[in-house]
Scaffold this active site. Structure first.
Site, short mmCIF file in Angstrom:
data_model
loop_
_atom_site.label_atom_id
_atom_site.label_comp_id
_atom_site.label_asym_id
_atom_site.label_seq_id
_atom_site.Cartn_x
_atom_site.Cartn_y
_atom_site.Cartn_z
N ARG A 282 0.88 -1.19 0.00
CA ARG A 282 0.00 0.00 0.00
C ARG A 282 0.90 1.22 0.00
O ARG A 282 1.76 1.36 0.87
CB ARG A 282 -0.90 0.03 1.22
CG ARG A 282 -1.57 1.40 1.41
CD ARG A 282 -2.60 1.44 2.51
NE ARG A 282 -3.82 0.78 2.08
CZ ARG A 282 -5.00 0.94 2.69
NH1 ARG A 282 -5.13 1.74 3.73
NH2 ARG A 282 -6.07 0.31 2.26
N GLN B 267 -10.32 -3.86 -2.83
CA GLN B 267 -11.61 -3.30 -2.39
C GLN B 267 -12.70 -3.62 -3.42
O GLN B 267 -13.86 -3.88 -3.07
CB GLN B 267 -11.48 -1.79 -2.19
CG GLN B 267 -12.76 -1.11 -1.76
CD GLN B 267 -13.13 -1.34 -0.30
OE1 GLN B 267 -12.30 -1.19 0.57
NE2 GLN B 267 -14.37 -1.70 -0.04
N HIS C 9 -7.57 0.76 -6.14
CA HIS C 9 -7.73 -0.03 -4.91
C HIS C 9 -8.42 -1.36 -5.30
O HIS C 9 -9.58 -1.60 -4.98
CB HIS C 9 -8.60 0.77 -3.92
CG HIS C 9 -8.55 0.27 -2.51
ND1 HIS C 9 -7.74 -0.78 -2.10
CD2 HIS C 9 -9.22 0.67 -1.39
CE1 HIS C 9 -7.92 -0.99 -0.81
NE2 HIS C 9 -8.81 -0.13 -0.36
N ARG D 227 -13.87 -7.90 2.58
CA ARG D 227 -12.46 -7.64 2.24
C ARG D 227 -11.63 -8.88 2.54
O ARG D 227 -10.76 -9.26 1.77
CB ARG D 227 -11.91 -6.45 3.05
CG ARG D 227 -12.56 -5.10 2.83
CD ARG D 227 -12.38 -4.59 1.41
NE ARG D 227 -11.00 -4.63 0.99
CZ ARG D 227 -10.03 -3.77 1.36
NH1 ARG D 227 -10.32 -2.77 2.15
NH2 ARG D 227 -8.79 -3.90 0.92
N ASP E 291 -17.18 7.92 -0.88
CA ASP E 291 -15.88 7.76 -0.24
C ASP E 291 -15.55 9.10 0.43
O ASP E 291 -16.20 10.12 0.13
CB ASP E 291 -14.83 7.40 -1.30
CG ASP E 291 -13.43 7.16 -0.73
OD1 ASP E 291 -13.32 6.91 0.49
OD2 ASP E 291 -12.45 7.23 -1.51
N CYS F 246 -16.37 2.35 1.16
CA CYS F 246 -15.20 1.49 1.43
C CYS F 246 -14.73 1.61 2.88
O CYS F 246 -14.08 0.70 3.39
CB CYS F 246 -14.07 1.84 0.47
SG CYS F 246 -13.60 3.58 0.52
N1 CP Z 1 -11.22 0.34 2.82
C1 CP Z 1 -9.95 0.32 3.21
O1 CP Z 1 -9.03 0.11 2.41
O2 CP Z 1 -9.77 0.47 4.54
P1 CP Z 1 -8.36 0.62 5.28
O3 CP Z 1 -7.77 1.94 4.87
O4 CP Z 1 -8.69 0.56 6.74
O5 CP Z 1 -7.47 -0.52 4.86
N1 NVA Z 2 -9.84 7.33 -1.16
C1 NVA Z 2 -9.49 6.81 0.15
C2 NVA Z 2 -9.77 5.33 0.20
C3 NVA Z 2 -9.50 4.70 1.53
C4 NVA Z 2 -9.80 3.23 1.54
C5 NVA Z 2 -8.03 7.08 0.43
O1 NVA Z 2 -7.19 6.85 -0.44
O2 NVA Z 2 -7.71 7.57 1.53
#
Ligand code: CP
Ligand code: NVA
Length: 330
Positions: free
Chosen positions: A108, A138, A135, A317, A231, A272
């Protein structure tokens, strides 16, 4: 032809065919049934995976950890700042080191180019746990959740409200296009997805029977939708200085009771997570005080309503990530 994705990276849904996505969803359903029945599935005993996080996480990290343990694997977590990567060691060198020790690498981080670079050098499957652009894990959870709720994906009317050019907007547009849903981005034009990606999504939707629409009109964009998705308005990695402008742009696109009333009676709400639906977080409280917005992308009423399936998504997830790990390593 049987689907086989052993040895593949999982970097973005654009790299996967509808048949391969279908295979992963079916596998996730099998794993979910096994988990619910308490049937052990330690199919990957003796293997090890590493989770590299350059941004924070709850769901993605925990999903990879639990999925890894359920499959019988060793799991190493490297938090933001605790590896040499980036500061003292290049992505390419890190990839070649970790690839000698681990059977798979979750990453990530910031740009999509970084996870693609990691994958180029790792020699083992690399899984994208979120970048600024995409992502993909997700997406599998969201597709599975919609299929569980409606019994089908094809033909569903899906509306995404908010920052439509962030990782979620981009990914949902592609996921819907691949699986034959009618995707609408309901957002201010400043936050529409990049034109090239929209063209790509439209071409994919043309093959699946889906469609891609962009609109600034909330009434038209949410009318008769099956799914309303949103989101957070400011994503990880963006500077605090963007809040003011983002609130100005996105306030009209908040998911509230009027939006849900305009959708179908059977419509569900998805997110999400994490979500700013009240002021019970540090950032939520700060923004409420500074800008007078106590609920941001979704009202607490909608978030807590029976139409909200956000915690089903969160659970899924884990089942879908387990499917990705298993299918790419076995
Ligand atoms: N939805 C999601 O990716 O959550 P986190 O940032 O907690 O991993
Ligand atoms: N758009 C958000 C998604 C988190 C799962 C971010 O990147 O922070």
């Amino acid at each position: 032809m049987p689907v086989n994705i052993r040895g593949r990276h999982f970097l973005k849904l654009l790299d996967y065919s509808p048949a391969e996505i279908r295979y992963l969803l079916d596998l996730a359903k099998d794993f979910k049934s096994m988990k619910q029945a308490g049937t052990p599935h330690r199919y990957l005993e003796g293997k090890n995976i590493v989770l590299l996080f350059e941004k924070t996480s709850t769901r993605t990290r925990c999903s990879f950890e639990v999925a890894g343990h359920d499959l019988g694997m060793g799991v190493t977590y490297l938090d933001p700042g605790s590896s040499q990567m980036g500061k003292k060691e290049s992505i390419a060198d890190t990839a070649r080191v970790l690839g000698r020790m681990y059977d798979g690498i979750e990453y990530r981080g910031f740009s999509q180019a970084l996870v693609e670079e990691l994958a180029k050098y790792a020699g083992v499957p690399v899984w994208n746990g979120l970048t600024d652009q995409f992502h993909p894990t997700q997406m599998l959870a969201d597709l599975l959740t919609m299929e569980e709720k409606f019994g089908t994906l094809k033909g569903l009317r899906f509306t995404y409200m908010g920052d439509a050019r962030n990782n979620m907007g981009n990914s949902l547009m592609i996921a819907c296009a691949k699986m034959g849903l009618h995707f609408t981005a309901c957002a201010p034009k400043e936050l529409f997805p990049a034109p090239e990606l929209v063209e790509t999504a439209k071409a994919i939707a043309g093959e699946s029977g889906g469609s891609v629409t962009l609109t600034e009109d909330v009434e038209a964009g949410t009318r008769d939708a099956d799914v309303i998705y949103t989101d957070i308005w400011v994503s990880m990695g963006e500077p605090d200085s963007v809040w003011e402008e983002r609130i100005r742009l996105l306030r009209p696109y908040q998911v509230n009771a009027a939006v849900m009333a305009n959708a179908k009676d059977s419509a569900i709400f998805m997110h999400c997570l994490p979500s700013f639906h009240d002021t019970r977080t540090t950032i939520g409280a700060e923004i409420a005080e500074k800008f007078g917005v106590p609920e941001m992308e979704v009202t607490d009423e909608v978030f807590e309503s029976s139409r909200s399936v956000v915690f089903d998504e969160a659970e899924n997830r884990m089942h879908t990530i387990k499917a990705v790990i298993y299918a790419t390593l076995c």
